[in-house]
Scaffold this active site. Sequence first.
Site, PDB file in Angstrom:
ATOM      1  N   TRP A  57     -16.442  11.652 -44.398  1.00 23.89           N
ATOM      2  CA  TRP A  57     -15.461  10.621 -44.750  1.00 23.89           C
ATOM      3  C   TRP A  57     -14.497  11.133 -45.812  1.00 23.89           C
ATOM      4  O   TRP A  57     -14.877  11.844 -46.733  1.00 23.89           O
ATOM      5  CB  TRP A  57     -16.202   9.395 -45.286  1.00 23.89           C
ATOM      6  N   MET A  58     -13.224  10.716 -45.701  1.00 25.74           N
ATOM      7  CA  MET A  58     -12.217  10.985 -46.728  1.00 25.74           C
ATOM      8  C   MET A  58     -11.402   9.733 -46.960  1.00 25.74           C
ATOM      9  O   MET A  58     -11.055   9.037 -46.015  1.00 25.74           O
ATOM     10  CB  MET A  58     -11.286  12.122 -46.290  1.00 25.74           C
ATOM     11  N   ASP A  60      -8.887   8.412 -50.720  1.00 25.16           N
ATOM     12  CA  ASP A  60      -7.778   8.725 -51.620  1.00 25.16           C
ATOM     13  C   ASP A  60      -7.574  10.214 -51.890  1.00 25.16           C
ATOM     14  O   ASP A  60      -8.510  10.898 -52.314  1.00 25.16           O
ATOM     15  CB  ASP A  60      -8.010   8.076 -52.991  1.00 25.16           C
ATOM     16  N   TRP A  84     -17.533   5.169 -45.992  1.00 28.11           N
ATOM     17  CA  TRP A  84     -17.529   5.293 -47.437  1.00 28.11           C
ATOM     18  C   TRP A  84     -18.954   5.358 -47.974  1.00 28.11           C
ATOM     19  O   TRP A  84     -19.829   4.598 -47.546  1.00 28.11           O
ATOM     20  CB  TRP A  84     -16.783   4.100 -48.032  1.00 28.11           C
ATOM     21  N   PHE A 116     -15.061   8.690 -58.687  1.00 32.62           N
ATOM     22  CA  PHE A 116     -13.926   8.017 -58.067  1.00 32.62           C
ATOM     23  C   PHE A 116     -12.626   8.777 -58.339  1.00 32.62           C
ATOM     24  O   PHE A 116     -12.618   9.859 -58.901  1.00 32.62           O
ATOM     25  CB  PHE A 116     -13.827   6.576 -58.580  1.00 32.62           C
ATOM     26  N   SER A 117     -11.507   8.179 -57.942  1.00 29.97           N
ATOM     27  CA  SER A 117     -10.209   8.855 -58.019  1.00 29.97           C
ATOM     28  C   SER A 117      -9.789   9.150 -59.456  1.00 29.97           C
ATOM     29  O   SER A 117     -10.272   8.544 -60.406  1.00 29.97           O
ATOM     30  CB  SER A 117      -9.135   7.998 -57.355  1.00 29.97           C
ATOM     31  N   ARG A 191      -9.844   1.751 -63.237  1.00 25.41           N
ATOM     32  CA  ARG A 191     -10.068   3.038 -62.603  1.00 25.41           C
ATOM     33  C   ARG A 191      -8.786   3.795 -62.260  1.00 25.41           C
ATOM     34  O   ARG A 191      -7.689   3.337 -62.487  1.00 25.41           O
ATOM     35  CB  ARG A 191     -10.879   2.850 -61.321  1.00 25.41           C
ATOM     36  N   ASP A 192      -9.019   4.984 -61.716  1.00 29.41           N
ATOM     37  CA  ASP A 192      -7.996   5.843 -61.103  1.00 29.41           C
ATOM     38  C   ASP A 192      -6.962   6.362 -62.103  1.00 29.41           C
ATOM     39  O   ASP A 192      -5.756   6.167 -61.938  1.00 29.41           O
ATOM     40  CB  ASP A 192      -7.283   5.110 -59.961  1.00 29.41           C
ATOM     41  N   GLU A 243      -4.604  -0.332 -57.691  1.00 30.08           N
ATOM     42  CA  GLU A 243      -5.381   0.913 -57.679  1.00 30.08           C
ATOM     43  C   GLU A 243      -4.434   2.110 -57.721  1.00 30.08           C
ATOM     44  O   GLU A 243      -3.237   1.995 -57.478  1.00 30.08           O
ATOM     45  CB  GLU A 243      -6.239   1.007 -56.408  1.00 30.08           C
ATOM     46  N   TRP A 338      -7.604   0.197 -45.399  1.00 30.69           N
ATOM     47  CA  TRP A 338      -8.958  -0.322 -45.593  1.00 30.69           C
ATOM     48  C   TRP A 338      -9.316  -1.418 -44.593  1.00 30.69           C
ATOM     49  O   TRP A 338     -10.497  -1.737 -44.408  1.00 30.69           O
ATOM     50  CB  TRP A 338      -9.136  -0.842 -47.021  1.00 30.69           C
TER      51      TRP A 338
END
Length: 538
Positions: A57-58, A60, A84, A116-117, A191-192, A243, A338
Amino acid sequence: MKSKKHLPLALYSAVLLSITGFKPTSAIAQTSEVTVSSLAEEQMYRPNFHFTPKKGWMNDPNGMFFANGYYHLFYQHYPDGNKWGPMHWGHAISKDLIKWEELPIAIYPDKDKYIFSGSAVVDTHNTSGLGTGKTAPIIAVYTLHDMTKEKEGKIDVEQQDIAFSNDNGITWQKFEEGNPVVKNPGIRDFRDPKVSWDETHKQWIMVLAAQDRAQFYKSSNLKNWEFVSEFGKNIGAHGGVWECPDFFEIKVEGTKEKKWVLIVNLNPGGPNGGSGVQYFVGDFDGKTFTMDNSFAERVKNEKGVWTDYGKDNYAGVTWNNVPTSDGRRLFIGWMSNWDYAQQVPTTAWRSSTTIPRELQLIKKGNYYNLISKPVRELDNYVAETISAKSLNGKGNLTLVKDGFNDLTQSVISLDLKNLKQSNYTFRLSNLDGESLSFGLNNKENYLFIDRSKAGKIDFSDKFASTVSKAFLEGSQKSAAFKIVLDKTSIEIFYNNGEKVMTEIFFLNKPFSALSISSKEKIEINNFKIQELNVAKSH
């Protein structure tokens, strides 16, 4: 996998140009039912020149930087399943943004602590003190997501950590002495981090997605961060959490003026459902981002301004450290949504990236517009070209007759002239009767993509239930299209990238014909098909 060989485009010239009258939180990875053999899946669905992982899986893209002649692409990756799961940082490199070499996984999760990213920067002056003196250290800043806390129902499940590399990003070491570098302030979605060097104010800056807004931090050493401001509450689109932000200064084309661009990805709430990438234009004084007045008016009127109006461009961010001598702002996105990304009909791997794009900021009248173009390096892979200076007809104009196979990796460009208030519909089709329609509704003033007849669509009721639209300001007198096709994707760049639409599809046979229809006379100038030849390493 080697791509199928086709006859040169020149052999088809006789048949051309004839006129006829939100992020999931479950760590459980599941395997979908196999719908085609692995060999057929490779041949039918593995893109020719868009990056895909060999397996797993891929989602971001993240952590992108340029160093020592290579573009580095990291991405959210679960190598042990096609949905995911526990997030790793996958890694690939390229000398030209088109041919990618997949490298071993860069950063692994710890038990129940997912990676995470985030982003990565070249710390040229070793401000972090993490360099060995041999080469500039690469500092990765990422979100550590604590699944144990999440399962316990806690709020502070995400914090910002760093890792560093002293071999140009090949191997990484987590910064054990000082993580987290940014603690969670009591926000569930936090996040990110996108970090970059702010040359104007001589500081490192970080922009973070904090639920319904962006937060800004500054630092002198990449380890100690000071909160300085936030932006976005009740501004722009808010159909889901914010995000994967990005933030950079960019020159306005043809002027000496510079503006700051804030990119914010959003899921759900995109312009045509599910995921999307919005942006804002303004000024930054080293602490606070202030939206330009005219752009604020546009955001209010349009309820969000987007880099791409198709359904399949998400988590888009830009490369750090691109040399000044190059000067481009380079962008790439995750080519999925998504709404259905975990259900698409591939099993060995899932997802690919968009074509890398150059972003430019232009000003038309009072409005700033962030435009996108395929990177120029794609031109180096043109194998054959067929062109026609002028074509015209009424009703239906066949541009490529059935039997033509090289549409699986090609760039098509053309200009429509003397447009009336009518529909101008392009149709890609194959001998099985599958088709994808796109074009311009010049009466109701929008571009569109309709993939409801483009092969497999029953894996998700959200995949093809609606026609994607990108609205324009009034009817058009002329229209320029550049269309990038790669087996399972279409990327439409309208009027030099002023509007972009990206969508994926899953055919049972490749498209082999292209036509355009309208009730009005069709006038085409500068029609060109470029066959590409990009050998895959898979």
